[in-house]
Design an enzyme around this catalytic site. Structure first.
Site, short mmCIF file in Angstrom:
data_model
loop_
_atom_site.label_atom_id
_atom_site.label_comp_id
_atom_site.label_asym_id
_atom_site.label_seq_id
_atom_site.Cartn_x
_atom_site.Cartn_y
_atom_site.Cartn_z
N LYS A 59 59.46 67.29 47.34
CA LYS A 59 59.56 66.19 48.32
C LYS A 59 59.97 66.73 49.69
CE LYS A 59 58.18 63.09 45.53
NZ LYS A 59 56.82 62.60 45.68
N SER A 73 61.94 60.80 48.71
CA SER A 73 63.03 60.40 47.81
C SER A 73 64.38 60.67 48.47
CB SER A 73 62.91 61.22 46.53
OG SER A 73 64.07 61.12 45.77
N ASN A 94 65.70 57.65 33.55
CA ASN A 94 66.33 56.72 34.48
C ASN A 94 67.11 55.65 33.71
OD1 ASN A 94 65.25 58.12 36.61
ND2 ASN A 94 63.43 56.83 36.71
N TYR A 118 61.41 69.42 41.51
CA TYR A 118 60.86 68.13 41.93
C TYR A 118 61.37 67.76 43.33
CZ TYR A 118 60.47 63.12 42.50
OH TYR A 118 60.21 61.88 43.03
N1 LIG Z 1 60.22 56.19 40.31
C1 LIG Z 1 61.19 56.77 41.03
O1 LIG Z 1 62.37 56.70 40.67
C2 LIG Z 1 60.86 57.49 42.31
C3 LIG Z 1 61.89 57.78 43.23
C4 LIG Z 1 61.58 58.46 44.42
C5 LIG Z 1 60.27 58.87 44.65
N2 LIG Z 1 59.29 58.60 43.73
C6 LIG Z 1 57.92 59.05 44.00
O2 LIG Z 1 57.08 57.92 44.09
C7 LIG Z 1 55.78 58.24 43.63
C8 LIG Z 1 55.36 57.24 42.57
O3 LIG Z 1 56.33 57.24 41.52
P1 LIG Z 1 56.15 56.34 40.22
O4 LIG Z 1 57.51 56.10 39.68
O5 LIG Z 1 55.26 55.21 40.51
O6 LIG Z 1 55.42 57.40 39.27
P2 LIG Z 1 54.22 57.18 38.24
O7 LIG Z 1 54.15 58.43 37.40
O8 LIG Z 1 54.35 55.88 37.55
O9 LIG Z 1 52.95 57.12 39.23
C9 LIG Z 1 52.28 58.26 39.69
C10 LIG Z 1 50.81 58.06 39.39
O10 LIG Z 1 50.08 59.20 39.89
C11 LIG Z 1 49.12 59.60 38.94
N3 LIG Z 1 48.87 61.04 39.19
C12 LIG Z 1 49.72 62.07 39.02
N4 LIG Z 1 49.11 63.24 39.35
C13 LIG Z 1 47.86 62.92 39.77
C14 LIG Z 1 46.75 63.66 40.26
N5 LIG Z 1 46.78 65.01 40.34
N6 LIG Z 1 45.62 63.02 40.60
C15 LIG Z 1 45.54 61.67 40.50
N7 LIG Z 1 46.56 60.90 40.04
C16 LIG Z 1 47.70 61.52 39.68
C17 LIG Z 1 49.73 59.28 37.58
O11 LIG Z 1 48.75 59.06 36.57
C18 LIG Z 1 50.51 58.00 37.88
O12 LIG Z 1 49.74 56.84 37.61
C19 LIG Z 1 55.84 59.69 43.16
O13 LIG Z 1 55.40 60.52 44.20
C20 LIG Z 1 57.31 59.90 42.91
O14 LIG Z 1 57.68 61.23 43.02
C21 LIG Z 1 59.55 57.91 42.58
#
Ligand SMILES: NC(=O)c1ccc[n+]([C@@H]2O[C@H](COP(=O)([O-])OP(=O)(O)OC[C@H]3O[C@@H](n4cnc5c(N)ncnc54)[C@H](O)[C@@H]3O)[C@@H](O)[C@H]2O)c1
Length: 337
Positions: free
Chosen positions: A155, A126, A200, A151
């Site tokens: 990262k 991120s 967000n 959080y």
């Molecule tokens: N959305 C954002 O703004 C953003 C920005 C920067 C980084 N990220 C990173 O990108 C990644 C995806 O983000 P997203 O927005 O799609 O989030 P999201 O919550 O929609 O997707 C994450 C998925 O992982 C699954 N999950 C969580 N813990 C788990 C575990 N222990 N075992 C199996 N599955 C598990 C959840 O059920 C979910 O479907 C994350 O690592 C997040 O930190 C997101």
């Protein structure tokens, strides 16, 4: 034979879009998700878009024995690791849960890679690793600053763990530092499913426009930006998903220059909160009810990416506009009845 790619968190927001792009690019996909922040319906939605149902395993990656058993069953050519908890505010109240999920799961995956001699790991990082950068736009050379949230720290530490592991073991990895992913798939079959009050801007906007929230709060109009509201780099989730395919291909083709690399994934353009509100109103011919309130703790003034290195090294660039993203986000919202 098609390469088989594991996508953890593949039924989540960014993961589901990436599964679609992987399938479109000819990869076989195996998804792991524990459904903690999504629903199984997403699997059918992906199938409707691509015509191919990805293999799905409901596994909690915090359970090491289950992770091991998964790799006994499947031959995997690359891993894209999305699974994590992502709520910044919640992470301050539940630090140990965040460290366990975001770092424990990561270590278990990397241990399996080491033990089975697997290669090609892509990590969801991120732009929070930069904090408030001293210079804009933010290049990959900008220093990583002390994280302001648990959080964000997961990262930063996650990147360090991966870098250390690639030094000691025989695999290579890329961390993609996302700016602000927004929008939904053009089919509106998959999109963002925020649980509770969205943190967000875009889901907050669409839920307000849909009447689910009375009013949109704009946190602060006294920042040092042209209109006083905070500036971010909003990237369409489909463009972001495609960056993962480009990064994966770089590793598969051994085009990487270091065993561990990291790239900024944004558009290169900053937009203020008020600009986004105006763009949303114009794109969808709507009026939004919003008010200016105090700044929110932990929010920085401005962050947008210098994407020069990512564009060149990944041979990738964004194609979709903010307007397209805002239209798709609204169409997605309208389907969530
Ligand atoms: N959305 C954002 O703004 C953003 C920005 C920067 C980084 N990220 C990173 O990108 C990644 C995806 O983000 P997203 O927005 O799609 O989030 P999201 O919550 O929609 O997707 C994450 C998925 O992982 C699954 N999950 C969580 N813990 C788990 C575990 N222990 N075992 C199996 N599955 C598990 C959840 O059920 C979910 O479907 C994350 O690592 C997040 O930190 C997101």
């Amino acid at each position: 034979m098609a390469k088989q790619i594991l996508v953890t968190g593949g039924l989540g927001f960014i993961g589901s879009h990436t599964v679609v792009e992987l399938q479109n690019a000819g990869f076989d996909v195996v998804v792991i998700d524990d459904l903690s922040n999504t629903t199984i319906k997403v699997l059918d939605q992906i199938t409707e878009i691509t015509g191919t149902k990805p293999v799905f395993e409901q596994i909690d990656l915090r359970i090491k024995a289950d992770v091991k058993a998964f790799f006994d069953k499947y031959q995997i050519d690359g891993i894209i690791h999305f699974a994590a908890f992502k709520a910044v505010g919640e992470s301050m109240h539940k630090p140990l849960d965040y460290y366990e999920n975001n770092l424990g799961s990561l270590v278990y995956l990397l241990q399996e890679m080491r033990d089975r001699k697997l290669d090609n790991f892509i990590f969801s990082s991120s732009c929070t690793v930069y904090g408030q950068a001293d210079e804009l736009p933010i290049t990959e050379k900008a220093p990583v600053k002390k994280a302001e949230s648990v959080y964000g720290n997961t990262k930063q530490i996650g990147e360090e763990i991966i870098e250390d592991a690639t030094k000691a073991h025989d695999f290579k990895a890329i961390a993609l530092r996302y700016f602000n992913p927004v929008g939904a798939h053009p089919t509106t079959k998959i999109g963002e499913l925020p649980i509770g009050v969205p943190q967000n801007l875009i889901p907050f906007i669409t839920q307000t426009a849909a009447g689910l929230r009375a009013e949109l709060s704009v946190f602060g109009d006294d920042y040092d930006t042209p209109d006083g509201t905070a500036v971010r780099d909003y990237i369409h989730v489909v463009d972001l998903a495609k960056a993962h395919i480009a990064a994966l291909q770089r590793l598969i083709d051994n085009n990487n220059k270091e065993k561990f690399e990291y790239f900024n994934v944004g558009t290169g353009t900053g937009s203020s909160v008020l600009e986004v509100i105006n763009a949303f109103e114009t794109a969808n011919s709507l009026k939004l009810n919003y008010k200016i309130v105090d700044r929110r703790a932990g929010d920085i003034t401005a962050a947008y990416a210098d994407t020069t290195i990512a564009n060149k090294e990944l041979n990738w660039k964004t194609e979709l506009s903010l307007e397209t993203a805002l239209k798709s986000a609204w169409e997605w919202q309208l389907k969530q009845k």
